[in-house]
Design an enzyme around this catalytic site. Structure first.
Site, PDB file in Angstrom:
ATOM      1  N   LYS B  79       5.355 110.667   1.561  1.00 25.49           N
ATOM      2  CA  LYS B  79       4.187 110.634   0.675  1.00 25.49           C
ATOM      3  C   LYS B  79       4.249 111.712  -0.400  1.00 25.49           C
ATOM      4  O   LYS B  79       4.731 112.822  -0.151  1.00 25.49           O
ATOM      5  CB  LYS B  79       2.908 110.878   1.497  1.00 25.49           C
ATOM      6  CG  LYS B  79       2.515 109.715   2.406  1.00 25.49           C
ATOM      7  CD  LYS B  79       1.197 110.051   3.105  1.00 25.49           C
ATOM      8  CE  LYS B  79       0.879 109.104   4.250  1.00 25.49           C
ATOM      9  NZ  LYS B  79       0.532 107.755   3.810  1.00 25.49           N
ATOM     10  N   GLY B 233      -0.834 105.072  11.098  1.00 23.30           N
ATOM     11  CA  GLY B 233      -0.726 106.505  10.840  1.00 23.30           C
ATOM     12  C   GLY B 233      -0.939 107.289  12.097  1.00 23.30           C
ATOM     13  O   GLY B 233      -0.069 107.399  12.955  1.00 23.30           O
ATOM     14  N   SER B 234      -2.162 107.794  12.249  1.00 23.71           N
ATOM     15  CA  SER B 234      -2.477 108.634  13.398  1.00 23.71           C
ATOM     16  C   SER B 234      -2.543 107.823  14.691  1.00 23.71           C
ATOM     17  O   SER B 234      -2.449 108.388  15.784  1.00 23.71           O
ATOM     18  CB  SER B 234      -3.827 109.312  13.162  1.00 23.71           C
ATOM     19  OG  SER B 234      -3.990 109.629  11.799  1.00 23.71           O
TER      20      SER B 234
END
Lengths: 195, 292
Positions: B79, B233-234
């Site tokens: 990112k 993601g998490s």
């Protein structure tokens, strides 16, 4: 004669292959995600995607062995990119093989990372007398092939298209171009083996 | 359209039907690859930690990214902050496979996104609606993902964004030719791309779901809503049993339309990540509103 060609639908450029097949006469294109679907096809395309991810699902859902048996018994199959890796008997610098049915040694990510992806126009006499666009996306190539493997195309000294009886492998992606000649060639293969 | 842009769109096509997982070290990257991820997103902190820690979230340390590139053979993404074209130049120098110009990091420019046509490596960008998606594509993004609301473990925003995009695509598709310029004006989208959507009934690039996916059912929900694949993601490494959950989400993404398989893989996964109710969150805490 109409043939039914499956596209292995675990992951990757699946619809791209189906759309190409649908443009050809006398071909029924179907998605293959299960052992049952495997029984109803005359030929199978293993699409591009991530070979590790595709192999993982094939094993977890016990499709792997049936597929291996079908190919060994003569089911016409065409592996593009990741599909070529799935078919290979040996993967360079790795103890692992997947289906291991085709007598070639392949190198994964042979052109490096995405910055190494490229396309090129080449003439492949066995496929078409017109130049064909070849698209390589984080592609493999074959370093070696056994005697019974027919080399269809060599690029910079590396095997990028080859055939062993009813098995076809390409390091590039005809499904990402407007050219239908490789799909036509595979349909012919499937028709021959259906006779 | 130039050749490099096509090749970059093509790589996203190879990821379709797959799961892209956030990882913060080589060990997690290996677990992700083993579980069947089609790519990993290398970052210093997963979104839920960014939320908790506060401060400025930046591009990751190149050393960590390179270690992850060495550890796995699948594509590695990373990112950059919105508008931070130098972070993007650095990632290009590392030969990253995909850059995510991401609202999860703290924006570096509050007016402009990166001119992605200036790069050889591909970009994926987040979008909440068709206008945002087509503006990013106009700037050179070769893949789109919904923004959702990252780090919440709450899929509601991803659903909202995917449904919004689908409705707007249907509206553009069924509009008459003379309505297209006004639709382009109303969505603040480039006219030529609105024409593309009108003709094809879909975005010109692959569209993944992201932001809040925490369970196999979430992943399958997004697939049934018509996305091409999912980012988690998490959701994986903040759960009780990352490998098991990662494998389950991969299977659910492939067999998104087979409830018997979804039931089986959802079995006994242990606790999901800690989650947040978006309705009680402060406006300022939302990542999705970043981007212009």
């Amino acid at each position: 004669m109409t043939v039914t060609i499956g596209v292995l639908g675990i992951q990757g450029a699946v619809t791209e292959h189906i759309k190409k097949l649908e443009q050809l006469p006398k071909v029924k294109a179907v998605l293959v995600k299960s052992i049952e679907a495997l029984q109803q096809i005359d030929g199978l395309i293993l699409p591009g995607g991530e070979s590790t991810a595709i192999a993982r699902i094939l094993q977890d859902f016990q499709i792997f062995e049936s597929l291996q048996k079908k190919i060994t018994a003569g089911l016409p199959v065409w592996g593009t990119c990741a599909g070529m890796i799935l078919l290979a008997k040996k993967i360079l610098d790795s103890d692992m093989t997947h289906l291991g049915v085709m007598h070639i040694t392949v190198k994964r990510n042979a052109y490096g990372r995405q910055l190494g992806s490229f396309s090129i126009l080449e003439t492949i006499p066995a496929i078409s007398d017109q130049p064909i666009p070849l698209v390589f996306i984080r592609a493999p190539f074959a370093l070696e092939a056994a005697d019974q493997v027919e080399i269809l195309h060599i690029l910079d000294g590396k095997i990028v298209a080859c055939r062993e009886q009813h098995m076809l492998a390409t390091a590039f992606h005809p499904e990402l171009t407007d050219d239908l000649s490789f799909h036509r060639y595979f349909v012919k293969m499937v028709q021959q083996y259906k006779l | 359209m130039n050749e490099r842009y096509n090749l970059n769109k093509n790589l996203a096509q190879m990821l379709k039907g797959g799961v892209i997982m956030d990882v913060v070290n080589p060990k997690e990257a290996e677990i992700a690859e083993k579980a069947g991820a089609v790519a990993v997103m290398a970052l210093e902190r997963v979104p839920s930690d960014i939320r908790r820690d506060g401060g400025v979230a930046r591009m990751s340390d190149p050393k960590m990214i390179q270690e992850i590139q060495t550890a796995v053979s699948i594509p590695v993404m990373a990112k950059v902050r919105i508008g931070h074209f130098v972070e993007a130049q650095i990632l290009e120098a590392l030969q990253i496979d995909y850059i995510d110009e991401s609202e999860v990091l703290t924006p570096a420019d509050e007016d402009f996104h990166i001119d992605k046509t200036a790069f050889q490596v591909p970009f994926v960008c987040g979008a909440k609606n068709i206008g945002e998606a087509l503006r990013r594509i106009g700037e050179g993004a070769s893949m789109i993902r919904t923004k959702g609301e990252a780090g919440t473990g709450n899929v509601v925003e991803a659903v909202r964004h995917m449904r919004t995009m689908n409705q707007q695509i249907r509206k553009i598709q069924s509009a008459s030719k003379e309505e297209l310029m006004t639709l382009a004006k109303c969505y603040q989208a480039p006219y030529d791309l609105v024409c593309y959507v009108h003709e094809h009934g879909q975005l010109p690039v692959v569209n993944f779901a992201a932001g809040g996916i925490a369970t196999p059912a979430d992943a399958a929900l997004m697939m049934q809503l018509g996305c091409d694949g999912v980012f988690v993601g998490s959701g994986i490494f903040k759960s009780a049993n990352p490998l098991k959950r990662a494998e389950a989400i991969v299977k659910a993404t492939t067999y998104f339309d087979k409830p018997e398989i979804l039931a089986e893989v959802s079995n006994d996964l242990g606790l999901a990540m800690d989650s947040l109710d978006i309705r009680i969150m402060d406006e300022k805490q939302l990542f999705a509103s970043r981007g212009w």
